[in-house]
Design an enzyme around this catalytic site. Structure first.
Site, PDB file in Angstrom:
ATOM      1  N   CYS A  94       2.032 -21.870  -6.580  1.00 19.70           N
ATOM      2  CA  CYS A  94       0.687 -21.934  -6.029  1.00 19.70           C
ATOM      3  C   CYS A  94      -0.300 -22.259  -7.146  1.00 19.70           C
ATOM      4  CB  CYS A  94       0.350 -20.575  -5.414  1.00 19.70           C
ATOM      5  SG  CYS A  94      -1.262 -20.505  -4.647  1.00 19.70           S
ATOM      6  N   HIS A 136       2.360 -21.879   3.948  1.00 23.46           N
ATOM      7  CA  HIS A 136       1.809 -21.317   2.706  1.00 23.46           C
ATOM      8  C   HIS A 136       0.289 -21.484   2.699  1.00 23.46           C
ATOM      9  CE1 HIS A 136       1.900 -20.945  -1.906  1.00 23.46           C
ATOM     10  NE2 HIS A 136       0.683 -21.404  -1.657  1.00 23.46           N
ATOM     11  N   GLU A 137      -0.170 -22.676   3.100  1.00 23.09           N
ATOM     12  CA  GLU A 137      -1.621 -22.932   3.064  1.00 23.09           C
ATOM     13  C   GLU A 137      -2.349 -22.136   4.154  1.00 23.09           C
ATOM     14  OE1 GLU A 137      -2.592 -24.200   0.462  1.00 23.09           O
ATOM     15  OE2 GLU A 137      -0.746 -25.159  -0.196  1.00 23.09           O
ATOM     16  N   HIS A 140      -3.232 -18.753   3.051  1.00 24.18           N
ATOM     17  CA  HIS A 140      -4.455 -18.649   2.240  1.00 24.18           C
ATOM     18  C   HIS A 140      -5.677 -18.389   3.119  1.00 24.18           C
ATOM     19  CE1 HIS A 140      -3.265 -19.502  -1.868  1.00 24.18           C
ATOM     20  NE2 HIS A 140      -2.581 -20.565  -1.512  1.00 24.18           N
TER      21      HIS A 140
END
Ligand SMILES: [Zn+2]
Length: 175
Positions: A94, A136-137, A140
């Site tokens: 990341c 994954h994004e 966030h």
């Protein structure tokens, strides 16, 4: 428009939940900055708006350097995973934790709905590498970092420098 600084752990803004975009026009600057910041990094495959300090539900991905038949650069505004299938494990990294890599298991195949940068809704089915990057994004946007999903951080988190060392000595990456 601009390459922005990427927030790094433990910046508290990385732990906040981002707000949905209500008006796509007002988000154009942030979208462009995300694209610029991601390509300036040279190696990034995805970025989320909170990583540049904008608490909006916008992600940009581009897996074309890693996946043969990738979707290319994709802007997903207000992305939502609507279906998942299977499991897939990959070593994740990341931009907000530039020194670390660690194995994470997530759904292998996902169906996502979002709106594009022009405000048009769309749905997408992706699998493996691209599916992992999108998940994954999206994490966030909810204040979640990949280290939260590493089963045993103490033993499984690895310094990027150590991995480079091992690769230099002949171990190949599993991604
Ligand atoms: Zn990240």
């Amino acid at each position: 428009m601009a390459v922005r600084d990427v927030l790094t752990y433990p910046d508290p803004r990385l732990r906040l939940v981002s707000a949905p975009v209500e008006d796509i026009q007002t988000a154009q600057g942030v979208i462009q900055d995300l694209c610029d910041t991601m390509s300036a990094s040279g190696h990034s495959v995805g970025i989320a708006a909170p990583q540049i300090g904008e608490l909006l539900r916008i992600i940009v991905i581009d897996c074309s350097k890693h996946v043969k038949k990738s979707q290319g650069q994709l802007v997903l505004v207000n992305p939502e995973v609507v279906a998942t299938e299977g499991t897939y494990s990959m070593r994740e990294g990341c931009m907000s934790l530039p020194d670390y890599l660690g194995p994470v298991t997530r759904p292998r195949r996902i169906q996502v709905k979002a709106i594009d940068r022009h405000g048009q809704p769309f749905e997408l089915q992706v699998s493996k590498f691209e599916a992992i990057v999108i998940q994954h994004e999206i994490d966030h946007l909810n204040g979640v970092l990949f280290i939260d999903r590493v089963a045993s951080p103490r033993t499984e988190l690895m310094r990027r420098s150590a991995l480079m060392q091992r690769q230099a000595e002949g171990e190949s990456e599993t991604e």
